[in-house]
Design an enzyme around this catalytic site. Sequence first.
Site, PDB file in Angstrom:
ATOM      1  N   SER A   8     -10.852  -3.291   5.272  1.00 30.11           N
ATOM      2  CA  SER A   8      -9.510  -2.729   5.098  1.00 30.11           C
ATOM      3  C   SER A   8      -8.974  -2.275   6.449  1.00 30.11           C
ATOM      4  O   SER A   8      -9.723  -2.119   7.413  1.00 30.11           O
ATOM      5  CB  SER A   8      -9.608  -1.532   4.152  1.00 30.11           C
ATOM      6  OG  SER A   8      -8.392  -0.833   4.103  1.00 30.11           O
ATOM      7  N   GLY A  12      -0.456  -3.009   5.814  1.00 29.60           N
ATOM      8  CA  GLY A  12      -1.421  -4.044   6.192  1.00 29.60           C
ATOM      9  C   GLY A  12      -2.121  -3.626   7.476  1.00 29.60           C
ATOM     10  O   GLY A  12      -2.345  -2.437   7.728  1.00 29.60           O
ATOM     11  N   THR A  53      -4.067   1.289  -2.631  1.00 27.43           N
ATOM     12  CA  THR A  53      -3.462  -0.047  -2.530  1.00 27.43           C
ATOM     13  C   THR A  53      -3.841  -0.953  -3.682  1.00 27.43           C
ATOM     14  O   THR A  53      -4.899  -0.781  -4.300  1.00 27.43           O
ATOM     15  CB  THR A  53      -3.912  -0.703  -1.203  1.00 27.43           C
ATOM     16  OG1 THR A  53      -3.167  -1.901  -0.999  1.00 27.43           O
ATOM     17  CG2 THR A  53      -5.383  -1.033  -1.191  1.00 27.43           C
ATOM     18  N   GLU A  91      -7.276  -7.702  -3.629  1.00 28.41           N
ATOM     19  CA  GLU A  91      -7.972  -7.167  -2.444  1.00 28.41           C
ATOM     20  C   GLU A  91      -8.950  -8.159  -1.820  1.00 28.41           C
ATOM     21  O   GLU A  91      -9.270  -8.057  -0.638  1.00 28.41           O
ATOM     22  CB  GLU A  91      -8.717  -5.878  -2.826  1.00 28.41           C
ATOM     23  CG  GLU A  91      -8.657  -4.813  -1.764  1.00 28.41           C
ATOM     24  CD  GLU A  91      -7.246  -4.265  -1.583  1.00 28.41           C
ATOM     25  OE1 GLU A  91      -6.752  -4.328  -0.456  1.00 28.41           O
ATOM     26  OE2 GLU A  91      -6.640  -3.793  -2.567  1.00 28.41           O
ATOM     27  N   THR A 135       0.812  -1.224   0.000  1.00 32.23           N
ATOM     28  CA  THR A 135       0.000   0.000   0.000  1.00 32.23           C
ATOM     29  C   THR A 135       0.848   1.279   0.000  1.00 32.23           C
ATOM     30  O   THR A 135       2.073   1.216   0.098  1.00 32.23           O
ATOM     31  CB  THR A 135      -0.968  -0.040   1.211  1.00 32.23           C
ATOM     32  OG1 THR A 135      -1.635  -1.299   1.226  1.00 32.23           O
ATOM     33  CG2 THR A 135      -1.996   1.037   1.218  1.00 32.23           C
TER      34      THR A 135
END
Length: 579
Positions: free
Chosen positions: A465, A487, A418, A438, A400
């Site tokens: 997320s 993350g 991301t 994703e 990201t």
Amino acid sequence: MRTALALMMLTSPAFAQQAADAVAPEAATGLSPEVAAPVEAQDWMVAAANPLAAEAGAEVLRAGGSAADAMVAVQTVLGLVEPQSSGLGGGAFLVWYDAETGELTTLDGRETAPAAATPTLFLTEDGETMGFFDAVVGGLSVGTPGTPMLMEEAHRRWGRANWPDLFDAAIGHAEDGFAVSPRLATLVAEDAERLSSDAATADYFLPDGEPIAEGSTLRNPAYAETLRALAERGTDAFYEGEIAEGIVAAVRGAAQPGLLSLGDLAAYEVIERPAVCAPYRGHDVCGMGPPSSGGLTVGQILAMIEPYEIGEMGPDSPEAWRLIGDASRLAFADRGRYMADSDFVPVPNLLDAQYLDLRADLLAGDDALPEVSAGSPPWEHAMLDLPDWGDGWTPSMPSTSHISIVDAEGNALSMTTTIENGFGSRVLAPGGFLLNNELTDFSFSTHEDDRPVANRVEPRKRPRSSMAPTIVMRDDAPVMVVGSPGGSRIIGYVAKTIIAHLDWGMDVQQAVALPHLVNRFGTYDLEAGTAAEALAEPLTEMGYEVNLRDLTSGLHAIAVGETLTGGADPRREGVAIGE
Ligand code: GLY
């Protein structure tokens, strides 16, 4: 006016590599690293993960563009020069402060699951959860990209510049070529085996079978063509027609085919959502609500430590880190149980003040909490049939990128963007950009015992997320714009940076560089090779299992006061530029 550009050093252990002009900050303590002076500016500032991308944004701001305009230039260059982290094939969340109206808006450009996806997407035929990389690599993990439409929506609402002009920098770099950065070269070499899984990906990153070398010139004419189409025809050129067909063909033709369809692309929408704000020591810490867990989890951590005198304890105090670490564990327990796409599952009021007071009381002891579990936050009164969620299993890995911008009008933009894992699904679309993985941000498991998991896969749902693009407000005006990759550790990185700035009085460069101590699920991760190691012994004595490791955040922060002050994370290649 002066132009300032701080190019920070690369990768961990970062602090030994600081520039020769490093100075000891006034507030230096044992844990505080020596850092370069922060970038100062009067009018505008942009901080992003690569100097070419930040400069593209600076050019737009210099020419009088808004923060939304600059973001389009930054994002399109990032997609080229930092392709492992974000791009047209991914998704993003954006928090916007409008200087004219004083309003905060958040836009959700998160990927969606294909209409054909089911909760068992990441289960094997035997009903076991797939291995993480078995699920990531290939088409199965690819969700409908949201970043192109998010760029367009932000420009439609807040842009001043001519849309096609915002693509010039990226098109130029894609056609003329750019120098491969040390970080990109290293990551390609480390990931060569997975990158080889897709022929187009291998051709681009491993020409003649060899990883692209640091400093070599890389061109991406297919990406330039995609950008031209977007510049000329807007995102209709992306979500239907040739580019969309190329994405679907790449996903369906991958070694592990996915479910994405043209219908999924055509149906994609960016969603405006209310900002999630948590009060903290006279500030409002505002960020992204579900489907991101970022705003709620950062907010819970801060609310739980607020009754304790973290400021007086200082950054070297094991007690301060016990409070932050256990507040984080409690918040992560709620995150695992309750946080998911609120368009699909009801989410309780996780920032309820009374509830968080009770959770904060749990921190009153001297040692690490022996056990931590999700609490019982209040639900909407109207809900009679309360859901009973099980805990999910979501093994998110660090990747990201984060963009922070303040423009000359005083508008502020915080956007975390991301393609999920480094190099995403490893599938390169014919349009010259990597596709996200994703969908592995959903829980792989569907139930815990007989209780369903809130963050299970469902058709067109958005995976949970951890991205935490944040704007800290005081008296209804922004004082800090911040966010990070990493993350689920994003949450700890962002919370720490806010605490370092607000409680420990560090400038934003000191705050982003301060060594990380992150606790999500019990084990205390301490940043290896830094002064954080000195806290290993006292934290172990308090009962924590301690783990020394690289913690490669990519924080970009701007403090807004009489002047603008920018900080770029020394652990990556980012810069802050302002005038
Ligand atoms: N894929 C990183 C995140 O959304 O948290």
